[in-house]
Design a protein around this motif. Sequence first.
Motif, PDB file in Angstrom:
ATOM      1  N   PRO A  60       7.034  -2.702   7.597  1.00  0.00           N
ATOM      2  CA  PRO A  60       6.048  -3.211   8.556  1.00  0.00           C
ATOM      3  C   PRO A  60       6.386  -4.607   9.094  1.00  0.00           C
ATOM      4  N   ARG A  61       7.314  -5.292   8.433  1.00  0.00           N
ATOM      5  CA  ARG A  61       7.719  -6.597   8.973  1.00  0.00           C
ATOM      6  C   ARG A  61       8.593  -6.429  10.208  1.00  0.00           C
ATOM      7  N   ILE A  62       9.135  -5.215  10.397  1.00  0.00           N
ATOM      8  CA  ILE A  62       9.998  -4.955  11.552  1.00  0.00           C
ATOM      9  C   ILE A  62       9.274  -4.115  12.592  1.00  0.00           C
ATOM     10  N   VAL A  63       8.578  -3.112  12.088  1.00  0.00           N
ATOM     11  CA  VAL A  63       7.930  -2.167  12.998  1.00  0.00           C
ATOM     12  C   VAL A  63       6.425  -2.405  12.950  1.00  0.00           C
ATOM     13  N   PRO A  64       5.777  -2.668  14.089  1.00  0.00           N
ATOM     14  CA  PRO A  64       4.350  -3.019  14.072  1.00  0.00           C
ATOM     15  C   PRO A  64       3.436  -1.837  13.748  1.00  0.00           C
ATOM     16  N   ASP A  65       3.839  -0.612  14.131  1.00  0.00           N
ATOM     17  CA  ASP A  65       2.897   0.507  14.029  1.00  0.00           C
ATOM     18  C   ASP A  65       3.352   1.560  13.025  1.00  0.00           C
ATOM     19  N   THR A  66       3.725   1.100  11.808  1.00  0.00           N
ATOM     20  CA  THR A  66       4.116   2.062  10.780  1.00  0.00           C
ATOM     21  C   THR A  66       2.911   2.837  10.285  1.00  0.00           C
ATOM     22  N   ARG A  67       3.183   3.990   9.691  1.00  0.00           N
ATOM     23  CA  ARG A  67       2.122   4.848   9.169  1.00  0.00           C
ATOM     24  C   ARG A  67       2.292   4.962   7.653  1.00  0.00           C
ATOM     25  N   ASP A 123      16.982  -4.661  13.397  1.00  0.00           N
ATOM     26  CA  ASP A 123      15.557  -4.650  13.727  1.00  0.00           C
ATOM     27  C   ASP A 123      15.242  -3.764  14.933  1.00  0.00           C
ATOM     28  N   THR A 124      15.980  -3.992  16.024  1.00  0.00           N
ATOM     29  CA  THR A 124      15.687  -3.196  17.231  1.00  0.00           C
ATOM     30  C   THR A 124      15.969  -1.716  16.990  1.00  0.00           C
ATOM     31  N   THR A 125      17.014  -1.422  16.213  1.00  0.00           N
ATOM     32  CA  THR A 125      17.352  -0.021  15.971  1.00  0.00           C
ATOM     33  C   THR A 125      16.282   0.660  15.116  1.00  0.00           C
ATOM     34  N   VAL A 126      15.787  -0.048  14.083  1.00  0.00           N
ATOM     35  CA  VAL A 126      14.728   0.534  13.255  1.00  0.00           C
ATOM     36  C   VAL A 126      13.505   0.844  14.123  1.00  0.00           C
ATOM     37  N   ARG A 127      13.139  -0.105  14.981  1.00  0.00           N
ATOM     38  CA  ARG A 127      11.971   0.115  15.853  1.00  0.00           C
ATOM     39  C   ARG A 127      12.202   1.311  16.786  1.00  0.00           C
ATOM     40  N   ALA A 128      13.414   1.401  17.345  1.00  0.00           N
ATOM     41  CA  ALA A 128      13.716   2.492  18.277  1.00  0.00           C
ATOM     42  C   ALA A 128      13.647   3.844  17.573  1.00  0.00           C
ATOM     43  N   LEU A 129      14.210   3.905  16.356  1.00  0.00           N
ATOM     44  CA  LEU A 129      14.214   5.177  15.622  1.00  0.00           C
ATOM     45  C   LEU A 129      12.802   5.567  15.192  1.00  0.00           C
ATOM     46  N   HIS A 130      12.049   4.582  14.731  1.00  0.00           N
ATOM     47  CA  HIS A 130      10.674   4.834  14.294  1.00  0.00           C
ATOM     48  C   HIS A 130       9.859   5.431  15.429  1.00  0.00           C
ATOM     49  N   ARG A 158      12.063  17.559   8.568  1.00  0.00           N
ATOM     50  CA  ARG A 158      11.013  16.574   8.798  1.00  0.00           C
ATOM     51  C   ARG A 158      11.576  15.176   8.542  1.00  0.00           C
ATOM     52  N   VAL A 159      11.295  14.247   9.423  1.00  0.00           N
ATOM     53  CA  VAL A 159      11.664  12.854   9.186  1.00  0.00           C
ATOM     54  C   VAL A 159      10.464  12.159   8.557  1.00  0.00           C
ATOM     55  N   ILE A 160      10.697  11.471   7.455  1.00  0.00           N
ATOM     56  CA  ILE A 160       9.586  10.821   6.758  1.00  0.00           C
ATOM     57  C   ILE A 160       9.536   9.331   7.051  1.00  0.00           C
ATOM     58  N   GLY A 161      10.690   8.706   7.144  1.00  0.00           N
ATOM     59  CA  GLY A 161      10.667   7.273   7.407  1.00  0.00           C
ATOM     60  C   GLY A 161      12.033   6.746   7.779  1.00  0.00           C
ATOM     61  N   ILE A 162      12.031   5.490   8.170  1.00  0.00           N
ATOM     62  CA  ILE A 162      13.271   4.809   8.539  1.00  0.00           C
ATOM     63  C   ILE A 162      13.505   3.674   7.546  1.00  0.00           C
ATOM     64  N   ALA A 163      14.608   3.778   6.799  1.00  0.00           N
ATOM     65  CA  ALA A 163      14.939   2.711   5.854  1.00  0.00           C
ATOM     66  C   ALA A 163      16.066   1.877   6.441  1.00  0.00           C
ATOM     67  N   HIS A 164      16.225   0.677   5.881  1.00  0.00           N
ATOM     68  CA  HIS A 164      17.309  -0.151   6.389  1.00  0.00           C
ATOM     69  C   HIS A 164      17.818  -1.100   5.314  1.00  0.00           C
ATOM     70  N   HIS A 193       0.849  -1.201   0.000  1.00  0.00           N
ATOM     71  CA  HIS A 193       0.000   0.000   0.000  1.00  0.00           C
ATOM     72  C   HIS A 193       0.874   1.236   0.000  1.00  0.00           C
ATOM     73  N   GLY A 194       1.641   1.449  -1.054  1.00  0.00           N
ATOM     74  CA  GLY A 194       2.493   2.627  -1.109  1.00  0.00           C
ATOM     75  C   GLY A 194       3.643   2.532  -0.127  1.00  0.00           C
ATOM     76  N   VAL A 195       4.147   3.691   0.262  1.00  0.00           N
ATOM     77  CA  VAL A 195       5.314   3.784   1.133  1.00  0.00           C
ATOM     78  C   VAL A 195       4.846   3.935   2.576  1.00  0.00           C
ATOM     79  N   ARG A 196       5.533   3.264   3.492  1.00  0.00           N
ATOM     80  CA  ARG A 196       5.227   3.430   4.907  1.00  0.00           C
ATOM     81  C   ARG A 196       6.456   4.002   5.614  1.00  0.00           C
ATOM     82  N   THR A 197       6.271   4.388   6.845  1.00  0.00           N
ATOM     83  CA  THR A 197       7.355   5.059   7.571  1.00  0.00           C
ATOM     84  C   THR A 197       8.503   4.112   7.916  1.00  0.00           C
ATOM     85  N   ALA A 198       8.287   2.812   7.826  1.00  0.00           N
ATOM     86  CA  ALA A 198       9.355   1.824   7.971  1.00  0.00           C
ATOM     87  C   ALA A 198       8.813   0.499   7.456  1.00  0.00           C
TER      88      ALA A 198
END
Lengths: 384, 384
Positions: free
Chosen positions: A166-173, A367-374, A235-241, A159-164
């Motif tokens: 979703p397989r790593i971060v549960p509550d992406t936007r 994984d943990t770092t992406v979640r923490a930054l998000h 502005r921060v838009i998302g966390i990539a990895h 569904h388009g681009v998300r903020t991270a």
Amino acid sequence: MVNDVADEVAGIAAAGTRMVLVVSAMGDTTDRLIALAGEFAEPPAPRELDQLMATGEQVSAAVLAMALTERGIEAVSLSGDQAGIEVSGEPGAAAIVRVDPGKVVARLGSAQVVVVAGFQGRDADGELLTLGRGGSDTTAVALAAALGGADCEIRTDVHGVRTADPRIVPDTRPVRTISYDTMVELAGLGARVLHPRSVELARRHGVAVRVAHSSEPGPSTVVAAGEASLEGTPRVIGIAHERDVRLVRVQVSPSGPDQYARVLATLAGSGVRPENLSWPDPGELRFTVRGSEPLGPPIGELAMELEARSTVLEELGSVSVVGTALLDPPGFLPELLRILAGHRVTVPSMTTSQTRLTAVIPADAVDTTVRALHDAFGLAEDTR
Amino acid sequence: MVNDVADEVAGIAAAGTRMVLVVSAMGDTTDRLIALAGEFAEPPAPRELDQLMATGEQVSAAVLAMALTERGIEAVSLSGDQAGIEVSGEPGAAAIVRVDPGKVVARLGSAQVVVVAGFQGRDADGELLTLGRGGSDTTAVALAAALGGADCEIRTDVHGVRTADPRIVPDTRPVRTISYDTMVELAGLGARVLHPRSVELARRHGVAVRVAHSSEPGPSTVVAAGEASLEGTPRVIGIAHERDVRLVRVQVSPSGPDQYARVLATLAGSGVRPENLSWPDPGELRFTVRGSEPLGPPIGELAMELEARSTVLEELGSVSVVGTALLDPPGFLPELLRILAGHRVTVPSMTTSQTRLTAVIPADAVDTTVRALHDAFGLAEDTR
């Protein structure tokens, strides 16, 4: 799948909208054609593989046009050649050089929907060539640009681009709009929603591209220049990895820009694509390389030609804060460093720009770092 | 199969011969594509069915070119369009109007073997169209004609033409050479080795066509103008037959050429193709129709428009003595009649020409009659 697409297109067409659809091969068609080629040649001649592979998209296009006609929609299918897609380059890796819009425009005069076989075109010698990676996206954007003023929508499996991720971060936007630059940063760093080639093409021709899920309703992302007006607002838009990263340190003596240039030329000659390049100390060049690229031979060459000593750190990954004006005061870098330190993450290398702050970190810390930054950058979905 | 063809072509190519191969779709490809179309549209749009079907031959061509390249032969595949096959007509039933030989000639400059997807071409509007029945044969003959001086060989599932259908007659003989006219008579009457369209094209351009088995060694037949020198010598070449024939008698009053012309125009308008036409009695027109053609509506129309009374005799077949100068003295007709009488075969209709003597007979008498004629006219294999 074809019937689902045909139903949806028929629904849109009912309002009188004229459309150009670009399709890729159905299901396992591409794999089946590759297997067929493998029965007769190992490896198959690249030109003939292209002649063969191009039929996959032609079959999809014809079948979708049939399904639309069955629904009372006037539809015609076109091969890339018939659609005026002019390409150049090598088999399997051609690039679109021009689109003759007249061919599709003429068809739109008599048919409401034109279905174009993606991923292919014809070169100046009349050779049929398939495009490289991202070829269907690129075909769609190129056609939208050539037709002028057309809306461009890419249907994919997200569904388009998300903020991270979703397989790593549960509550992406979902990200509703994103600039071309930011999209390239995100696409190049693992959030592979749109191929960077197609984004680059969209930017050059000012085509706004909506990315949506192919079948499910839900959010979508518009990649456009519109967001440029926000370029000045930090502005921060998302966390990539990235997961599979190696860090290469090359020490040359004497050091200097000239030596660095020779190192880069040697790497380019060996097909290595250095990313996140920096020179933290005099005499040391540092860069990351994706896991799939062979490193031994080019490093041997560096040692031979430039007497350079190289160290390769394996089992690394990277996290990137992607956004706009990231280094403008107060800046997001201090917060990034604070979070990394708080999680005791070792950072053997870091590169920064206004659109991306990237830290190379151990692969098992990604994984943990992406979640923490998000979380820390307030990207989590508003669940109130 | 592809590998067998590639092996054989590689063997011929080893001598330095340059070749153009025309291929049809592999195995069950055509059926699979039709089934695929049927999943999405019933019936599929004819134009889109053509776009889809054309990929079948393109796949064969690419795969064969790969297999040849694998054997060290420089080979390229071309779609009908890329090979300069210009066509016109309706989807599924187009005819070749011109071949631009330059395209294939240019390829033969760099590749030793050019593999062309048969059964297809491009019309003046850039539409991809497939040819009607016999399309691959016709493509091969048209290319041979355009290239000028090329030998043309058609590989099929029989060893050329025989003196009768070997499923009926045990001791048939291969026919080594045959004229275009005689071949059309044989092809039109059940010995469907080459489609009449391709024979007609070969005649018009003076292309000698060798018909041979696709994989087994054995006899073959050359269809050429060369045999024309024998045209004056009375000779029986073979016995052709049809199984599923109906005989129609139309009685019109007043009778005369004008009335007959109106009958024929009405039949043509209904898509009925009368064969073996004769008018044995004043006021009666007699002709045969193949079993698959619907007869009810046109006969109703004849009754309405011309007040014609029609009788249809069912469960008939036909046997034909095919050859040259058949009616020249002493003539083969008396012997034919004698054999038919000897076997007590009823003959409700008969037509004759210098190249064909055709008797309409009961369907269940076809096999024995073909055997008797084959024997009586001395066509049996010399087994001494």
